[in-house]
Enzyme design. Sequence first.
Site, PDB file in Angstrom:
ATOM      1  CG  HIS A   1      -4.302  -2.538  -1.857  1.00  0.00           C
ATOM      2  ND1 HIS A   1      -5.406  -1.428  -1.779  1.00  0.00           N
ATOM      3  CD2 HIS A   1      -3.200  -2.134  -2.632  1.00  0.00           C
ATOM      4  CE1 HIS A   1      -5.057  -0.506  -2.672  1.00  0.00           C
ATOM      5  NE2 HIS A   1      -3.653  -0.863  -3.244  1.00  0.00           N
TER       6      HIS A   1
ATOM      7  CG  ASP B   1      -4.591   2.190  -6.145  1.00  0.00           C
ATOM      8  OD1 ASP B   1      -4.002   1.234  -5.353  1.00  0.00           O
ATOM      9  OD2 ASP B   1      -4.015   3.316  -5.371  1.00  0.00           O
TER      10      ASP B   1
ATOM     11  CD  GLU C   1      -1.327  -0.117  -0.609  1.00  0.00           C
ATOM     12  OE1 GLU C   1      -0.223   0.230  -0.856  1.00  0.00           O
ATOM     13  OE2 GLU C   1      -2.331   0.546  -0.820  1.00  0.00           O
ATOM     14  CD  GLU C   2      -4.385   3.324  -1.364  1.00  0.00           C
ATOM     15  OE1 GLU C   2      -3.239   3.930  -1.191  1.00  0.00           O
ATOM     16  OE2 GLU C   2      -4.880   2.663  -2.476  1.00  0.00           O
TER      17      GLU C   2
ATOM     18  CG  ASP D   1      -0.801  -1.439  -5.124  1.00  0.00           C
ATOM     19  OD1 ASP D   1      -2.003  -0.871  -5.738  1.00  0.00           O
ATOM     20  OD2 ASP D   1      -0.302  -1.065  -4.068  1.00  0.00           O
TER      21      ASP D   1
ATOM     22  CG  HIS E   1      -4.388   7.812  -4.594  1.00  0.00           C
ATOM     23  ND1 HIS E   1      -3.312   8.096  -3.640  1.00  0.00           N
ATOM     24  CD2 HIS E   1      -4.405   6.537  -4.696  1.00  0.00           C
ATOM     25  CE1 HIS E   1      -2.641   6.856  -3.280  1.00  0.00           C
ATOM     26  NE2 HIS E   1      -3.402   5.825  -3.852  1.00  0.00           N
TER      27      HIS E   1
END
Length: 518
Positions: free
Chosen positions: A311, A323, A357-358, A385, A455
Site C-alpha cells: 500500500h 509501512d 489501507e490504513e 505489508d 505508525h
Amino acid sequence: MLCQIWKSREFNAICGKEKRGKKMKYLSLIFFMSLLPQYAGKSLHGDGSHPRTFEDIKNEIAGYSDTAKAIIDLAVHGKAQNRSYERLAVFADTVGPRLSGSKNLDAAIQYMFSALQKDGLENVHLEPVKVPHWERGEEFAVMLEPRNHSIAILGLGSSVATPPEGITAEVMVVASFDELHRRAQEAKGKIVVYNQPFVTYGETVQYRSQGAVEAAKVGAVASLIRSIASFSIDSPHTGWQNYQSGVPRIPTACISVEDAEMMSRMALRGTKIVVYLKMGARTYPDSPSFNTVAEIVGNKYPEQIVLVSGHLDSWDVGQGAMDDGGGAFISWEALSLIKDLGLRPKRTLRMVLWTGEEQGGVGAEQYYQLHKENISNFDIVMESDEGTFKPSGLAFTGNAKARDIIKEIMALLLPINVTDVFDNADGTDINYWMRDGVPGASLRDDLSKYFWFHHSQGDTMTVQDPNQMNLCAAVWTVVSYVIADMEEMLPRTVSKQGMSKQGWLSVECLTVSSKQKN
C-alpha cells in the site's frame, strides 16, 4: 445443450412415462454421459490436457531453477542490487508521509504513476476510489498534577477534537477493559488512561481501536492509550480507531509507553493525576484517490492475473518507509526484474499499490468490488505489508494441493536460504479475495523490531536495510514469476466465484428447467 436435451421429443417421450422425480435423474445421467467423449482419458481442464501428477508439477517447477538463480543474481548481486532501497529512499525523502486524503498522498500517486511509465511497464493506470480524509490538527497534553510534565501524544485516526478550550480532568488509569468495567463508577468525568501490556499486536490493538468507545460508555471525557509497541523510546504510535453508534464520541490519542507506565505507578501509590488535553482533529468528506496499477502482460493467458501488491498510503508521521513503502517498492521491483531479464510469463503479472489501507483497506475493497466478476481469473493475490526485513519465507492461504505447489516453488530460493512456507497469509488488502477462495500469500520476515517503529515518527528510511530489501525482492519476484508462468493455475476450493462461466450457465439452465417443469 441441456436446455436442448430437455426440449427434445425423445427425452420428453421417455420422461413422460416416468415419475417426475426420475426426470432429473435422466437429465443428470445424460449431462455426464455427454461429457465422456470429450474428456475420455483427460483431466477436466479447460485446455483438454491429460491428467498431471504431482510429480509432473514438481518437474515443471524444477525447470525454473536457472530462471530463479538469474532473478536472485540480478536482485542480490547484479546491477539491480539495492535498487528497490534507492528508489524508496528518493520517494520517501521527496514525498514524505502519505495520509489518506492528504496532498502528500496525491503527490505520491502521481510520482509513482510517472515512475512506472518511465520504467517501461505496461498498462500503467490509476483506478479512482474514495478514501477517508481526517487531519489531526494541533494537539498537545500536559500533566498538571502532581507535577508539570509534557506528555507526547498522537491523536488517533477519526478522533474528534476537544472543545476549543481543551479538557482538564483527573486521570483514571486501568490495565484492561475488565478493570475499566469493574471500576466504572469512578470513570465519570475523567480521562481514562490505558496501560495495557503489549502481548501481540493482534491481541493488544483492540485497546487502540475500541478504547475510546469503552471509556465513553462509562462516562469518561477522553481516553489516552498506551502505544501498541513492543519497545519505546518515549515515542507515541498512532493508528485508526472506531466509534460506535449510540456511544458518545470522545477525543482519543496514544501516549508513549513510558508516560503510561509512569501514570500507572503514580496511581497505584494513590497520587492524584490531572491532565490538560487539547486536540484540533477534523474529519472532512471523503476525498478522491487512486489505486496505482502496472503490468507485464501475459503471453499465453493474459486474462489470468497474478497480483503483487503493497500500500502506498501511510500515517502522517515519519516517512512511511517501512509501512508500507518497502512492500510497495519490492512489488515494483518484481516487475522491473522480470522486465530486465527479458522474461514474459504466460499470465499477466499485475502490481497494485493500494490507497487507503490504513483506514481499513478502503481502496482495496473498492478494487475488489470493481474486479470480483473476474475472480476465477485471479490465480493468486500477494501482499507485502509487514516490513521488508530479513525474509524467512512465505505465508500462504489456500488448499493442501496449492500449498504443496508453493513449497516446491519456495525450494527454488534455497540459494538465499528462504524456503519456509507458513500458515495464513496476512494482508488487509487481499483478504477480500482470500475470503472468496483465491489463494493468497504474504512475505514473512524478521518482525522483532517492526513494532518499535510502526505508525510512529521512527518509521523512516533509517529503519530500512538495502541488503534485506534485495532478498525480499528476490523472494517476491521468483514466487510471482513462477506462478504466473506455470501451465496451470493454482488449485483452489470450488466456489460460485471461482467456477467458470460455462459451468454456472449449465447449473442455472438446469435449475430453471427444473422450476419450469415442476
